[in-house]
Design a protein around this motif. Structure first.
Motif, PDB file in Angstrom:
ATOM      1  N   VAL A 195       0.830  -1.142  -0.173  1.00 53.64           N
ATOM      2  CA  VAL A 195      -0.214   0.043   0.028  1.00 53.64           C
ATOM      3  C   VAL A 195       0.728   1.187  -0.225  1.00 53.64           C
ATOM      4  N   TRP A 196       0.508   2.120  -0.862  1.00 49.89           N
ATOM      5  CA  TRP A 196       1.425   3.170  -1.213  1.00 49.89           C
ATOM      6  C   TRP A 196       0.967   4.488  -1.661  1.00 49.89           C
ATOM      7  N   ARG A 197       1.431   5.666  -1.695  1.00 49.67           N
ATOM      8  CA  ARG A 197       1.005   6.804  -2.298  1.00 49.67           C
ATOM      9  C   ARG A 197       2.005   7.841  -2.709  1.00 49.67           C
ATOM     10  N   ASN A 198       1.987   8.663  -3.622  1.00 51.27           N
ATOM     11  CA  ASN A 198       2.801   9.535  -4.109  1.00 51.27           C
ATOM     12  C   ASN A 198       2.433  10.911  -3.290  1.00 51.27           C
ATOM     13  N   PRO A 199       3.145  11.448  -2.169  1.00 50.60           N
ATOM     14  CA  PRO A 199       2.791  12.376  -1.472  1.00 50.60           C
ATOM     15  C   PRO A 199       3.029  13.737  -2.417  1.00 50.60           C
ATOM     16  N   ARG A 200       3.723  13.875  -3.455  1.00 53.08           N
ATOM     17  CA  ARG A 200       3.976  15.021  -4.260  1.00 53.08           C
ATOM     18  C   ARG A 200       2.742  15.493  -4.942  1.00 53.08           C
ATOM     19  N   ILE A 201       1.808  14.344  -5.317  1.00 53.68           N
ATOM     20  CA  ILE A 201       0.620  14.461  -5.973  1.00 53.68           C
ATOM     21  C   ILE A 201      -0.846  14.090  -5.625  1.00 53.68           C
ATOM     22  N   HIS A 202      -0.589  13.518  -4.155  1.00 61.02           N
ATOM     23  CA  HIS A 202      -1.882  12.974  -3.591  1.00 61.02           C
ATOM     24  C   HIS A 202      -1.789  13.153  -2.163  1.00 61.02           C
ATOM     25  N   GLY A 203      -3.027  13.556  -1.733  1.00 61.75           N
ATOM     26  CA  GLY A 203      -3.172  13.573  -0.041  1.00 61.75           C
ATOM     27  C   GLY A 203      -3.032  12.162   0.550  1.00 61.75           C
ATOM     28  N   PRO A 204      -3.236  12.281   1.979  1.00 63.35           N
ATOM     29  CA  PRO A 204      -3.186  10.892   2.738  1.00 63.35           C
ATOM     30  C   PRO A 204      -4.433   9.972   2.462  1.00 63.35           C
ATOM     31  N   GLU A 205      -5.657  10.646   1.986  1.00 63.82           N
ATOM     32  CA  GLU A 205      -6.758   9.638   1.457  1.00 63.82           C
ATOM     33  C   GLU A 205      -6.385   8.908   0.535  1.00 63.82           C
ATOM     34  N   ARG A 206      -5.496   9.069  -0.311  1.00 59.11           N
ATOM     35  CA  ARG A 206      -5.323   8.410  -1.908  1.00 59.11           C
ATOM     36  C   ARG A 206      -4.212   7.496  -1.757  1.00 59.11           C
ATOM     37  N   ARG A 207      -4.447   6.199  -1.712  1.00 60.03           N
ATOM     38  CA  ARG A 207      -3.790   5.164  -1.687  1.00 60.03           C
ATOM     39  C   ARG A 207      -3.703   4.198  -2.680  1.00 60.03           C
TER      40      ARG A 207
ATOM     41  N   TYR B 212      11.377  -0.761  -4.071  1.00 60.15           N
ATOM     42  CA  TYR B 212      11.255   0.041  -5.218  1.00 60.15           C
ATOM     43  C   TYR B 212      10.570   1.322  -4.770  1.00 60.15           C
ATOM     44  N   LEU B 213       9.536   1.309  -4.210  1.00 58.30           N
ATOM     45  CA  LEU B 213       8.638   2.493  -3.692  1.00 58.30           C
ATOM     46  C   LEU B 213       9.338   3.140  -2.620  1.00 58.30           C
ATOM     47  N   ALA B 214       9.819   2.574  -1.858  1.00 55.39           N
ATOM     48  CA  ALA B 214      10.440   3.289  -0.456  1.00 55.39           C
ATOM     49  C   ALA B 214      11.602   4.229  -1.045  1.00 55.39           C
ATOM     50  N   SER B 215      12.165   3.612  -2.074  1.00 51.91           N
ATOM     51  CA  SER B 215      13.500   4.243  -2.429  1.00 51.91           C
ATOM     52  C   SER B 215      13.132   5.517  -3.349  1.00 51.91           C
ATOM     53  N   ARG B 216      12.065   5.779  -3.516  1.00 54.62           N
ATOM     54  CA  ARG B 216      11.628   6.932  -4.380  1.00 54.62           C
ATOM     55  C   ARG B 216      10.839   7.805  -3.191  1.00 54.62           C
ATOM     56  N   GLY B 217      10.960   7.650  -1.901  1.00 59.95           N
ATOM     57  CA  GLY B 217      10.393   8.671  -0.856  1.00 59.95           C
ATOM     58  C   GLY B 217       9.035   8.408  -0.787  1.00 59.95           C
TER      59      GLY B 217
END
Length: 67
Positions: free
Chosen positions: A20-32, A48-53
């Motif tokens: 379960v992940w999200r891109n915080p640069r384009i989505h708020g905490p409600e979007r996963r 892979y996802l964690a390395s991108r922050g």
């Protein structure tokens, strides 16, 4: 119901985990987003996802969530 397949490119194994992940640069905490993962690829997809922050959480796959 058909089992979910791993999201790793080329893998068709049944999923046992949800990444379960999200891109915080384009989505708020409600979007996963959720990627399905087999036991072999769960660590790869998480890293892979964690390395991108991206915030990442790994939870056991629940077939009820896939419907």
């Amino acid at each position: 119901m058909t089992a979910a397949q791993c999201s790793r490119a080329g893998c068709r194994a049944d999923a046992a985990w949800q990444v379960v992940w999200r891109n915080p640069r384009i989505h708020g905490p409600e979007r996963r987003k959720i990627w399905a993962a087999c036991p072999e690829h769960v660590a790869f997809l998480r890293e892979y996802l964690a390395s991108r922050g991206f915030p990442v959480e790994v939870v056991a796959f629940d077939a009820a969530d896939a419907s």
